[in-house]
Design a protein around this motif. Sequence first.
Motif, PDB file in Angstrom:
ATOM      1  N   ASP A  51      18.697  56.178  74.805  1.00 38.69           N
ATOM      2  CA  ASP A  51      19.861  55.948  73.967  1.00 38.69           C
ATOM      3  C   ASP A  51      19.490  55.039  72.809  1.00 38.69           C
ATOM      4  O   ASP A  51      18.978  53.954  73.001  1.00 38.69           O
ATOM      5  CB  ASP A  51      20.968  55.319  74.805  1.00 38.69           C
ATOM      6  N   VAL A  52      19.745  55.498  71.590  1.00 40.76           N
ATOM      7  CA  VAL A  52      19.367  54.731  70.411  1.00 40.76           C
ATOM      8  C   VAL A  52      20.624  54.196  69.749  1.00 40.76           C
ATOM      9  O   VAL A  52      21.503  54.938  69.357  1.00 40.76           O
ATOM     10  CB  VAL A  52      18.597  55.629  69.409  1.00 40.76           C
ATOM     11  N   GLY A  53      20.691  52.887  69.634  1.00 35.96           N
ATOM     12  CA  GLY A  53      21.753  52.261  68.861  1.00 35.96           C
ATOM     13  C   GLY A  53      23.115  52.195  69.493  1.00 35.96           C
ATOM     14  O   GLY A  53      24.066  51.822  68.838  1.00 35.96           O
ATOM     15  N   ALA A  54      23.275  52.528  70.726  1.00 39.47           N
ATOM     16  CA  ALA A  54      24.591  52.463  71.349  1.00 39.47           C
ATOM     17  C   ALA A  54      24.733  51.178  72.138  1.00 39.47           C
ATOM     18  O   ALA A  54      23.784  50.660  72.688  1.00 39.47           O
ATOM     19  CB  ALA A  54      24.801  53.651  72.268  1.00 39.47           C
ATOM     20  N   ASP A  55      25.943  50.676  72.186  1.00 38.25           N
ATOM     21  CA  ASP A  55      26.232  49.486  72.973  1.00 38.25           C
ATOM     22  C   ASP A  55      26.312  49.908  74.432  1.00 38.25           C
ATOM     23  O   ASP A  55      27.122  50.763  74.789  1.00 38.25           O
ATOM     24  CB  ASP A  55      27.555  48.886  72.505  1.00 38.25           C
ATOM     25  N   PRO A  56      25.498  49.328  75.334  1.00 35.89           N
ATOM     26  CA  PRO A  56      25.475  49.782  76.712  1.00 35.89           C
ATOM     27  C   PRO A  56      26.781  49.538  77.460  1.00 35.89           C
ATOM     28  O   PRO A  56      27.042  50.171  78.464  1.00 35.89           O
ATOM     29  CB  PRO A  56      24.327  48.991  77.343  1.00 35.89           C
ATOM     30  N   ALA A  80      39.586  67.545  72.505  1.00 37.38           N
ATOM     31  CA  ALA A  80      39.694  67.750  71.062  1.00 37.38           C
ATOM     32  C   ALA A  80      38.336  67.808  70.373  1.00 37.38           C
ATOM     33  O   ALA A  80      38.265  68.116  69.190  1.00 37.38           O
ATOM     34  CB  ALA A  80      40.532  66.624  70.447  1.00 37.38           C
ATOM     35  N   SER A  81      37.252  67.528  71.095  1.00 39.20           N
ATOM     36  CA  SER A  81      35.920  67.494  70.499  1.00 39.20           C
ATOM     37  C   SER A  81      35.123  68.737  70.864  1.00 39.20           C
ATOM     38  O   SER A  81      35.440  69.436  71.832  1.00 39.20           O
ATOM     39  CB  SER A  81      35.167  66.261  70.984  1.00 39.20           C
ATOM     40  N   ASP A  82      34.070  68.996  70.113  1.00 34.37           N
ATOM     41  CA  ASP A  82      33.164  70.107  70.392  1.00 34.37           C
ATOM     42  C   ASP A  82      32.400  69.773  71.692  1.00 34.37           C
ATOM     43  O   ASP A  82      31.724  68.740  71.756  1.00 34.37           O
ATOM     44  CB  ASP A  82      32.200  70.285  69.228  1.00 34.37           C
ATOM     45  N   PRO A  83      32.485  70.615  72.711  1.00 35.50           N
ATOM     46  CA  PRO A  83      31.814  70.319  73.984  1.00 35.50           C
ATOM     47  C   PRO A  83      30.305  70.137  73.857  1.00 35.50           C
ATOM     48  O   PRO A  83      29.718  69.349  74.598  1.00 35.50           O
ATOM     49  CB  PRO A  83      32.138  71.537  74.857  1.00 35.50           C
ATOM     50  N   ARG A  84      29.681  70.819  72.911  1.00 38.04           N
ATOM     51  CA  ARG A  84      28.227  70.666  72.740  1.00 38.04           C
ATOM     52  C   ARG A  84      27.850  69.251  72.322  1.00 38.04           C
ATOM     53  O   ARG A  84      26.872  68.685  72.807  1.00 38.04           O
ATOM     54  CB  ARG A  84      27.707  71.678  71.716  1.00 38.04           C
ATOM     55  N   ASP A  85      28.653  68.654  71.440  1.00 36.82           N
ATOM     56  CA  ASP A  85      28.395  67.277  71.020  1.00 36.82           C
ATOM     57  C   ASP A  85      28.643  66.305  72.165  1.00 36.82           C
ATOM     58  O   ASP A  85      27.897  65.352  72.355  1.00 36.82           O
ATOM     59  CB  ASP A  85      29.278  66.903  69.826  1.00 36.82           C
ATOM     60  N   VAL A  86      29.704  66.557  72.913  1.00 34.13           N
ATOM     61  CA  VAL A  86      30.040  65.681  74.045  1.00 34.13           C
ATOM     62  C   VAL A  86      28.947  65.763  75.108  1.00 34.13           C
ATOM     63  O   VAL A  86      28.511  64.735  75.647  1.00 34.13           O
ATOM     64  CB  VAL A  86      31.421  66.059  74.635  1.00 34.13           C
ATOM     65  N   ILE A  87      28.482  66.972  75.404  1.00 33.83           N
ATOM     66  CA  ILE A  87      27.409  67.154  76.396  1.00 33.83           C
ATOM     67  C   ILE A  87      26.153  66.417  75.945  1.00 33.83           C
ATOM     68  O   ILE A  87      25.508  65.729  76.750  1.00 33.83           O
ATOM     69  CB  ILE A  87      27.119  68.658  76.613  1.00 33.83           C
ATOM     70  N   ASP A  88      25.800  66.525  74.673  1.00 28.13           N
ATOM     71  CA  ASP A  88      24.617  65.841  74.157  1.00 28.13           C
ATOM     72  C   ASP A  88      24.744  64.325  74.316  1.00 28.13           C
ATOM     73  O   ASP A  88      23.811  63.657  74.759  1.00 28.13           O
ATOM     74  CB  ASP A  88      24.405  66.215  72.694  1.00 28.13           C
ATOM     75  N   ALA A  95      20.730  59.605  80.481  1.00 26.81           N
ATOM     76  CA  ALA A  95      19.295  59.937  80.530  1.00 26.81           C
ATOM     77  C   ALA A  95      19.045  61.155  81.412  1.00 26.81           C
ATOM     78  O   ALA A  95      18.148  61.173  82.246  1.00 26.81           O
ATOM     79  CB  ALA A  95      18.468  58.743  81.002  1.00 26.81           C
ATOM     80  N   LEU A  96      19.861  62.189  81.201  1.00 26.85           N
ATOM     81  CA  LEU A  96      19.713  63.433  81.955  1.00 26.85           C
ATOM     82  C   LEU A  96      18.610  64.273  81.337  1.00 26.85           C
ATOM     83  O   LEU A  96      18.505  64.383  80.115  1.00 26.85           O
ATOM     84  CB  LEU A  96      21.023  64.229  81.947  1.00 26.85           C
ATOM     85  N   GLY A  98      18.314  67.554  81.961  1.00 28.48           N
ATOM     86  CA  GLY A  98      18.897  68.859  81.691  1.00 28.48           C
ATOM     87  C   GLY A  98      20.408  68.749  81.710  1.00 28.48           C
ATOM     88  O   GLY A  98      20.971  67.672  81.532  1.00 28.48           O
ATOM     89  N   VAL A  99      21.069  69.869  81.955  1.00 26.21           N
ATOM     90  CA  VAL A  99      22.526  69.860  81.988  1.00 26.21           C
ATOM     91  C   VAL A  99      23.051  70.104  83.398  1.00 26.21           C
ATOM     92  O   VAL A  99      24.235  70.357  83.575  1.00 26.21           O
ATOM     93  CB  VAL A  99      23.108  70.908  81.012  1.00 26.21           C
ATOM     94  N   SER A 100      22.197  70.003  84.393  1.00 28.61           N
ATOM     95  CA  SER A 100      22.623  70.203  85.771  1.00 28.61           C
ATOM     96  C   SER A 100      23.234  68.926  86.319  1.00 28.61           C
ATOM     97  O   SER A 100      22.657  67.848  86.208  1.00 28.61           O
ATOM     98  CB  SER A 100      21.444  70.601  86.651  1.00 28.61           C
ATOM     99  N   VAL A 101      24.420  69.068  86.890  1.00 27.48           N
ATOM    100  CA  VAL A 101      25.084  67.952  87.569  1.00 27.48           C
ATOM    101  C   VAL A 101      25.535  68.431  88.937  1.00 27.48           C
ATOM    102  O   VAL A 101      25.682  69.641  89.173  1.00 27.48           O
ATOM    103  CB  VAL A 101      26.295  67.416  86.764  1.00 27.48           C
ATOM    104  N   SER A 102      25.753  67.514  89.840  1.00 25.36           N
ATOM    105  CA  SER A 102      26.195  67.899  91.183  1.00 25.36           C
ATOM    106  C   SER A 102      27.518  67.231  91.503  1.00 25.36           C
ATOM    107  O   SER A 102      27.875  66.194  90.934  1.00 25.36           O
ATOM    108  CB  SER A 102      25.128  67.516  92.215  1.00 25.36           C
ATOM    109  N   ALA A 103      28.253  67.830  92.415  1.00 30.10           N
ATOM    110  CA  ALA A 103      29.557  67.304  92.814  1.00 30.10           C
ATOM    111  C   ALA A 103      29.393  65.904  93.372  1.00 30.10           C
ATOM    112  O   ALA A 103      28.479  65.616  94.134  1.00 30.10           O
ATOM    113  CB  ALA A 103      30.192  68.225  93.852  1.00 30.10           C
ATOM    114  N   GLY A 104      30.282  65.010  92.939  1.00 29.65           N
ATOM    115  CA  GLY A 104      30.242  63.631  93.392  1.00 29.65           C
ATOM    116  C   GLY A 104      29.374  62.732  92.526  1.00 29.65           C
ATOM    117  O   GLY A 104      29.367  61.523  92.697  1.00 29.65           O
TER     118      GLY A 104
END
Length: 118
Positions: A51-56, A80-88, A95-96, A98-104
């Motif tokens: 993560d570059v430049g974001a407040d943790p 209201a936002s583009d899902p691609r930007d939100v996913i990124d 620090a993912l 890929g785009v795989s997530v698991s339940a829980g």
Amino acid sequence: MTAITITSQPRTRLRLTARGRRVVAGIVALPLSAFVAAAVVSGGSALASRDVGADPASFSTVVVGAGESLWAVAERVAPASDPRDVIDDIARLNALDGVSVSAGQELAIPAQYAADGQ
């Protein structure tokens, strides 16, 4: 008058022996290896976060539901936002690889999107 005769000495060529080549290589390699070692030691902390430049502290968390994908989470938290930007942004913050997530799984959501979906 007396004539002065100057005889020139024959030029000797510089020959580098195997030992001399090793010494020259060592002299060149020593500063180079010191530079690489310093770069590794000082640059290691910069690689700890993607993560570059974001407040943790500027995020909230959500839990991934059963059968939910990262796309669905992005649509849920920021409709209201583009899902691609939100996913990124979510992938960077968590620090993912890929785009795989698991339940829980608990995901950090950037503060700019956390206010949209809650």
